[in-house]
Design a protein around this motif. Structure first.
Motif, PDB file in Angstrom:
ATOM      1  N   VAL A 249       0.830  -1.204   0.000  1.00  0.00           N
ATOM      2  CA  VAL A 249       0.000   0.000   0.000  1.00  0.00           C
ATOM      3  C   VAL A 249       0.865   1.254   0.000  1.00  0.00           C
ATOM      4  N   SER A 250       2.020   1.201   0.666  1.00  0.00           N
ATOM      5  CA  SER A 250       2.889   2.383   0.766  1.00  0.00           C
ATOM      6  C   SER A 250       3.504   2.787  -0.570  1.00  0.00           C
TER       7      SER A 250
ATOM      8  N   ASP B  26      -5.633   7.656   6.354  1.00  0.00           N
ATOM      9  CA  ASP B  26      -5.181   7.843   7.731  1.00  0.00           C
ATOM     10  C   ASP B  26      -3.683   7.630   7.915  1.00  0.00           C
ATOM     11  N   GLN B  27      -2.961   7.381   6.800  1.00  0.00           N
ATOM     12  CA  GLN B  27      -1.502   7.256   6.824  1.00  0.00           C
ATOM     13  C   GLN B  27      -1.022   6.191   7.809  1.00  0.00           C
ATOM     14  N   ASP B  28      -1.766   5.096   7.918  1.00  0.00           N
ATOM     15  CA  ASP B  28      -1.362   4.028   8.832  1.00  0.00           C
ATOM     16  C   ASP B  28      -0.638   2.890   8.122  1.00  0.00           C
ATOM     17  N   GLY B  29      -0.391   3.041   6.819  1.00  0.00           N
ATOM     18  CA  GLY B  29       0.304   2.009   6.051  1.00  0.00           C
ATOM     19  C   GLY B  29      -0.588   0.862   5.643  1.00  0.00           C
ATOM     20  N   ASN B  30      -1.883   0.926   5.965  1.00  0.00           N
ATOM     21  CA  ASN B  30      -2.842  -0.119   5.603  1.00  0.00           C
ATOM     22  C   ASN B  30      -3.979   0.489   4.791  1.00  0.00           C
TER      23      ASN B  30
ATOM     24  N   LYS C 240     -11.328  -1.577   3.175  1.00  0.00           N
ATOM     25  CA  LYS C 240     -12.268  -1.741   2.071  1.00  0.00           C
ATOM     26  C   LYS C 240     -12.862  -0.401   1.667  1.00  0.00           C
ATOM     27  N   ALA C 241     -13.157   0.448   2.686  1.00  0.00           N
ATOM     28  CA  ALA C 241     -13.751   1.748   2.403  1.00  0.00           C
ATOM     29  C   ALA C 241     -12.777   2.645   1.636  1.00  0.00           C
ATOM     30  N   GLU C 242     -11.516   2.670   2.052  1.00  0.00           N
ATOM     31  CA  GLU C 242     -10.508   3.474   1.349  1.00  0.00           C
ATOM     32  C   GLU C 242     -10.332   2.978  -0.079  1.00  0.00           C
TER      33      GLU C 242
ATOM     34  N   PRO D 252      -8.207  -3.948   7.499  1.00  0.00           N
ATOM     35  CA  PRO D 252      -7.262  -3.277   6.593  1.00  0.00           C
ATOM     36  C   PRO D 252      -6.006  -4.124   6.381  1.00  0.00           C
ATOM     37  N   ALA D 253      -5.360  -3.923   5.253  1.00  0.00           N
ATOM     38  CA  ALA D 253      -4.181  -4.724   4.913  1.00  0.00           C
ATOM     39  C   ALA D 253      -3.071  -3.825   4.388  1.00  0.00           C
TER      40      ALA D 253
END
Length: 387
Positions: A56-57, A65-69, A72-74, A118-119
């Motif tokens: 993803v990065s 949200d910049q969490d690296g994951n 589905k919504a994103e 999230p993944a």
């Protein structure tokens, strides 16, 4: 118009079915079955079907949200932007044009026990049309499968996300590729002649660009400049590193670089010190003793040379490209060694005419001393770096 629309729909449906069939056949019916930063490219008829996992990065502006994951919504909100970045980051280049990635589908790759969470990676599916003109051609002579190059630039920003592995299949042929940030363009199934010439250049470059290999070779040659001595030294050096290369390539033998690099420097020190000792003591050492030392040291240098053959893993052992690459690499090494020997001999001939035999002997002695100093420096530096 209706006929054209019908053909387009038929092609799309067939492509979708083929992709699904490829997924089921390769065990990738679920996204999380694709290993991170790996995938397959299956060439069937005049199309290539891609399945791979990307971090993803590697994508810009889609991780809200910049969490690296990615959730589905994103994924749903940024589906179009994600597809555009994937198409820009995975490109197939044909003989005369780019072949865009089509029918792109994307899904998240969560852990097995949390399929909706999230993944950190996405699974990408797509299709390359290898015959964009749609002409009827003989598959055995078509250029649709030749002169293809794959460009990959979707590397992540986290540790361990700067590589991408891809297995390419074409009927009974197989090729394994590893893309990195500094080597992100790969030729698919190059011809045997192209493989051979590429590895000849690799062999020449590896010797000529390796200061330690060059210095060892010059130290070995400096002990005697008669034709018999030169041929004997080169033969032993060739035999030694050829045996090690064979053990690494065919037998899977390997030694850590942290041990190999200091050992190579130690061979320079050892050979140079031996030559200095024999000259100072005026010892007449049997020629086979020195040739044996050259042979043993060459076994160590072969471990260093084998490092340049990491690209051989892209082909099955024993396949035609594998054989041509190995033969080209060895030929390149030999051409480099012979070139060094020829130029060194010409230099020695000019030096002998200028300073005479005694001056040449003294120059050889100083050369051995310099070799000892340089080898000692490299040995110390590499040992320290290894810790």
């Amino acid at each position: 118009m209706r006929a054209w629309l019908g053909r387009c729909c038929a092609k799309s449906i067939a492509a979708g079915l083929l992709i699904c069939g490829t997924l089921l056949a390769s065990g990738t019916a679920h996204a999380h079955w694709v290993a991170a930063q790996s995938g397959t490219l299956n060439m069937v008829d005049q199309a290539a079907f891609l399945v791979l996992s990307v971090p993803v990065s590697a994508l810009q502006g889609v991780d809200e949200d910049q969490d690296g994951n990615m959730s589905k919504a994103e994924l749903a909100r940024h589906d179009g932007a994600i597809r555009q970045q994937i198409q820009a980051g995975i490109q197939m280049m044909g003989p005369d044009r780019a072949l865009p990635l089509q029918l792109v589908m994307v899904d998240i790759a969560p852990a097995d026990n949390t399929p909706e969470s999230p993944a950190s990676h996405l699974v990408v599916l797509g299709r390359f049309d290898l015959n964009p003109h749609g002409s009827n051609v003989d598959k055995s002579t078509s250029t649709a499968f030749s002169n293809l190059e794959l460009h990959f630039s979707l590397f992540g920003q986290n540790d361990g996300e700067q590589t991408q592995d891809l297995t390419i299949t074409r009927q009974s042929e197989k090729q394994w590729l590893r893309f990195t940030t500094d080597n992100n363009k790969k030729t698919l199934f190059p011809s045997s002649a192209a493989v051979f010439s590429e590895y000849v250049r690799t062999g020449v470059s590896h010797v000529l660009s390796g200061a330690d290999h060059l210095l060892f070779l010059l130290v070995v040659l400096s002990a005697g400049w008669r034709l018999v001595a030169l041929v004997g030294a080169l033969t032993c050096f060739t035999a030694g590193h050829a045996i090690t290369l064979a053990a690494c390539v065919w037998g899977g033998f390997s030694v850590s670089e942290q041990l190999v690099e200091p050992a190579i420097a130690a061979t320079i020190v050892g050979m140079a010190a031996f030559d200095v000792w024999t000259r100072r003591r005026a010892k007449v050492v049997p020629s086979f003793v020195r040739l044996l030392m050259v042979f043993v040291c060459a076994l160590v240098h072969g471990l260093g040379l084998a490092g340049a053959l990491s690209g051989l893993t892209q082909w099955p052992t024993g396949s035609s490209p594998f054989i041509f690459a190995l033969a080209g690499f060895n030929l390149g090494i030999e051409l480099a060694q012979i070139s060094v020997a020829v130029f060194a001999s010409l230099f020695v001939l000019l030096l002998k005419r200028s300073v005479g035999s005694k001056g040449l002997l003294q120059a050889s002695h100083y050369g051995s001393v310099v070799g000892m100093m340089a080898g000692t420096f490299w040995f110390t530096e590499r040992v320290v770096q290894g810790f």
